[in-house]
Design a protein around this motif. Structure first.
Motif, PDB file in Angstrom:
ATOM      1  N   ASN A   1     -14.502 -23.389  43.754  1.00  0.00           N
ATOM      2  CA  ASN A   1     -13.210 -23.585  43.099  1.00  0.00           C
ATOM      3  C   ASN A   1     -12.084 -23.001  43.945  1.00  0.00           C
ATOM      4  O   ASN A   1     -11.034 -23.627  44.137  1.00  0.00           O
ATOM      5  CB  ASN A   1     -13.223 -22.939  41.717  1.00  0.00           C
ATOM      6  CG  ASN A   1     -11.997 -23.295  40.900  1.00  0.00           C
ATOM      7  OD1 ASN A   1     -11.625 -24.457  40.781  1.00  0.00           O
ATOM      8  ND2 ASN A   1     -11.348 -22.285  40.328  1.00  0.00           N
ATOM      9  N   TYR A   2     -12.301 -21.797  44.476  1.00  0.00           N
ATOM     10  CA  TYR A   2     -11.279 -21.185  45.327  1.00  0.00           C
ATOM     11  C   TYR A   2     -11.116 -21.952  46.637  1.00  0.00           C
ATOM     12  O   TYR A   2      -9.998 -22.157  47.122  1.00  0.00           O
ATOM     13  CB  TYR A   2     -11.619 -19.725  45.596  1.00  0.00           C
ATOM     14  CG  TYR A   2     -11.534 -18.861  44.355  1.00  0.00           C
ATOM     15  CD1 TYR A   2     -10.318 -18.651  43.705  1.00  0.00           C
ATOM     16  CD2 TYR A   2     -12.669 -18.279  43.817  1.00  0.00           C
ATOM     17  CE1 TYR A   2     -10.238 -17.885  42.555  1.00  0.00           C
ATOM     18  CE2 TYR A   2     -12.597 -17.504  42.664  1.00  0.00           C
ATOM     19  CZ  TYR A   2     -11.381 -17.314  42.037  1.00  0.00           C
ATOM     20  OH  TYR A   2     -11.303 -16.557  40.898  1.00  0.00           O
TER      21      TYR A   2
ATOM     22  N   ARG B   1     -11.597 -25.072  47.197  1.00  0.00           N
ATOM     23  CA  ARG B   1     -10.903 -26.342  46.991  1.00  0.00           C
ATOM     24  C   ARG B   1      -9.421 -26.149  46.690  1.00  0.00           C
ATOM     25  O   ARG B   1      -8.657 -27.115  46.729  1.00  0.00           O
ATOM     26  CB  ARG B   1     -11.600 -27.127  45.875  1.00  0.00           C
ATOM     27  CG  ARG B   1     -12.947 -27.683  46.339  1.00  0.00           C
ATOM     28  CD  ARG B   1     -13.622 -28.538  45.297  1.00  0.00           C
ATOM     29  NE  ARG B   1     -14.735 -29.288  45.895  1.00  0.00           N
ATOM     30  CZ  ARG B   1     -15.495 -30.151  45.231  1.00  0.00           C
ATOM     31  NH1 ARG B   1     -15.279 -30.365  43.943  1.00  0.00           N
ATOM     32  NH2 ARG B   1     -16.478 -30.786  45.851  1.00  0.00           N
ATOM     33  N   GLN B   2      -9.032 -24.925  46.390  1.00  0.00           N
ATOM     34  CA  GLN B   2      -7.612 -24.604  46.270  1.00  0.00           C
ATOM     35  C   GLN B   2      -7.017 -24.191  47.622  1.00  0.00           C
ATOM     36  O   GLN B   2      -5.844 -23.853  47.708  1.00  0.00           O
ATOM     37  CB  GLN B   2      -7.415 -23.472  45.262  1.00  0.00           C
ATOM     38  CG  GLN B   2      -7.797 -23.818  43.841  1.00  0.00           C
ATOM     39  CD  GLN B   2      -7.682 -22.614  42.913  1.00  0.00           C
ATOM     40  OE1 GLN B   2      -6.714 -21.854  42.980  1.00  0.00           O
ATOM     41  NE2 GLN B   2      -8.665 -22.434  42.057  1.00  0.00           N
TER      42      GLN B   2
END
Length: 461
Positions: free
Chosen positions: A19-20, A22-23
């Motif tokens: 998640n991080y 992909r940010q």
């Protein structure tokens, strides 16, 4: 080490490394992995975002030293441990963990099915482990209903999965890929279903005539994993249990489902690796690795072995290390070790040692074959020490220094022999490495050879 790192993330809806990544963010874990792998943090982030690499790092496992599993990183080795109803206990399993870490296990799976309180055993292992811990929650789910498979409910599975996540398990084998329609495909097999977790799910489906509850409740598992950053290790319930059954219709049907589940987890930014066979003849290993990459969109592949022949009980750490080296060469990201006790019994400490060293050899050989940066440096350094009769340096550079020293000292134990220019194989008079040729001698030899070549040319004219 990770206490401060994870404090700011705890309580968020999705705390996964993917998640991080992909940010566009580079976490402390990614920085740490980049240093360990001699790669850039940006590459680590991009590979995690793409799904080709995972960093199994539950936020509830603060003493973890982050590592990566993926085709861009070094080939890794997992060691299986675990107490059974017939053997071992909590302290013995913690001792095995420490031994596994000593001999280079990159991750450890706790496969305990008895021998004490499973929660206590797991908690002790996680607390003591600097490497990621994996589990197979279905084992404890079955234990919770006293072994009566027909009594298991989807809520039983989810309850145990959530418990493991809260305790700090970094990755879990989830047998969600075996579907009820796959079961008739095993008819022509010699060994049927050999996965313990797969067998439990198969019997549940046969009893209830319902679809695999881990498949139908996969989204619920995703939600648990998002909260704690647990990575999926999608179990290969229909892996071949003998070379006859390798690459058959059942195995490949499940693999296609595992690919679908991989992409579903990725939709929620949850990390995934995919488990693989098993028992596979050497000529089918490359096909199996490439097929997994194709079906599972290059998610990291994690294989057991594979064993390349079925006729060596007691030596299956060797039959499987052969297959493991080939699998690693063709792109497998992590190898699950096999011990000499495979098919025979629960491994003891010496079995763990032998299995791990066999697999560290296989993984390292794969890294050399894939021309990974610096992979051969240690080999070259040991070779130089060997040529210079620096015995102590040879021992230090060995994968198992204690064993190397032990074998040397069986015949030449005195300290004086640590500087001797021979070993007990050739003795002091016949060691070929005593043939030292200095630069001046080689220069003179080259002049002589050039003169001889010139004489032959003149003679031919």
């Amino acid at each position: 080490m990770r206490t401060e790192w994870v404090a700011k993330r705890r309580g968020q809806a999705n705390v996964t490394q993917m998640n991080y990544a992909r940010q566009g963010l580079i976490t402390e874990e990614m920085h740490y992995v980049a240093q360990r792998e001699n790669l850039t943090p940006e590459l680590i982030r991009d590979e995690v975002a793409r799904g080709r690499m995972i960093i199994p790092a539950n936020v509830n496992h603060p003493n973890l030293e982050p590592m990566a599993i993926g085709i861009a990183s070094k080939c890794k080795v997992n060691a299986n441990l675990g107490a059974s109803p017939n053997s071992s206990n909590l302290q013995e399993e913690v001792d095995k963990l420490n031994l596994a870490v000593k001999y280079g296990a990159d991750t450890v799976m706790d496969l305990s099915t008895g021998g004490g309180n499973l929660d206590e055993i797991r908690t002790a292992i996680i607390k003591a482990s600097p490497v990621p811990i994996g589990t197979v929650p279905i084992y404890q789910a079955l234990e919770s209903v006293n072994g009566r498979i027909e009594k298991l409910t989807p809520d039983d599975f989810l309850h145990i999965i959530d418990k493991h996540a809260q305790q700090g398990v970094d990755y879990m084998t989830i047998h969600a890929g075996i579907l009820i329609e796959h079961l008739p495909l095993v008819r022509s097999r010699i060994t049927g279903i050999v996965s313990r977790g797969g067998g439990i799910i198969a019997r549940w489906m046969l009893h209830h005539h319902k679809q695999n509850p881990l498949y139908t409740h996969f989204n619920d598992i995703i939600e648990i994993f998002k909260k704690h950053d647990v990575s999926f290790s999608l179990g290969d319930s229909l892996r071949p249990g003998c070379t006859h059954d390798a690459s058959d219709e059942a195995q490949l049907a499940e693999l296609k489902t595992l690919g679908q589940l991989t992409r579903k987890a990725w939709e929620h930014n949850v990390q995934v690796m995919v488990e693989g066979p098993g028992h596979v003849p050497m000529d089918q290993i490359e096909f199996n690795v490439k097929k997994q990459m194709e079906e599972c969109s290059e998610a990291p592949f994690y294989v057991l072995g594979p064993l390349v022949t079925d006729i060596a009980p007691g030596y299956d750490h060797i039959t499987s290390a052969i297959g493991a080296a080939i699998a690693g060469w063709h792109g497998t990201a992590m190898l699950c070790y096999v011990t000499p006790k495979e098919h025979l019994g629960l491994p003891n400490a010496e079995d763990v040692r032998n299995g791990l060293i066999a697999y560290k050899i296989a993984a390292h050989a794969a890294d050399i074959a894939r021309h990974r940066l610096g992979a051969r440096d240690r080999d070259d350094e040991l070779s130089a020490a060997r040529y210079n009769f620096d015995w102590n340096r040879q021992f230090e550079l060995s994968l198992d220094p204690d064993r190397a020293r032990e074998y040397h000292d069986e015949t030449l134990p005195a300290d004086i022999y640590k500087t001797a220019e021979f070993c007990s194989m050739c003795g002091p008079k016949f060691c070929p490495m005593q043939t030292k040729v200095d630069a001046d001698a080689l220069t003179e030899l080259e002049k002589y050879l050039a003169q001889e070549a010139q004489k032959k040319e003149v003679a031919q004219v």
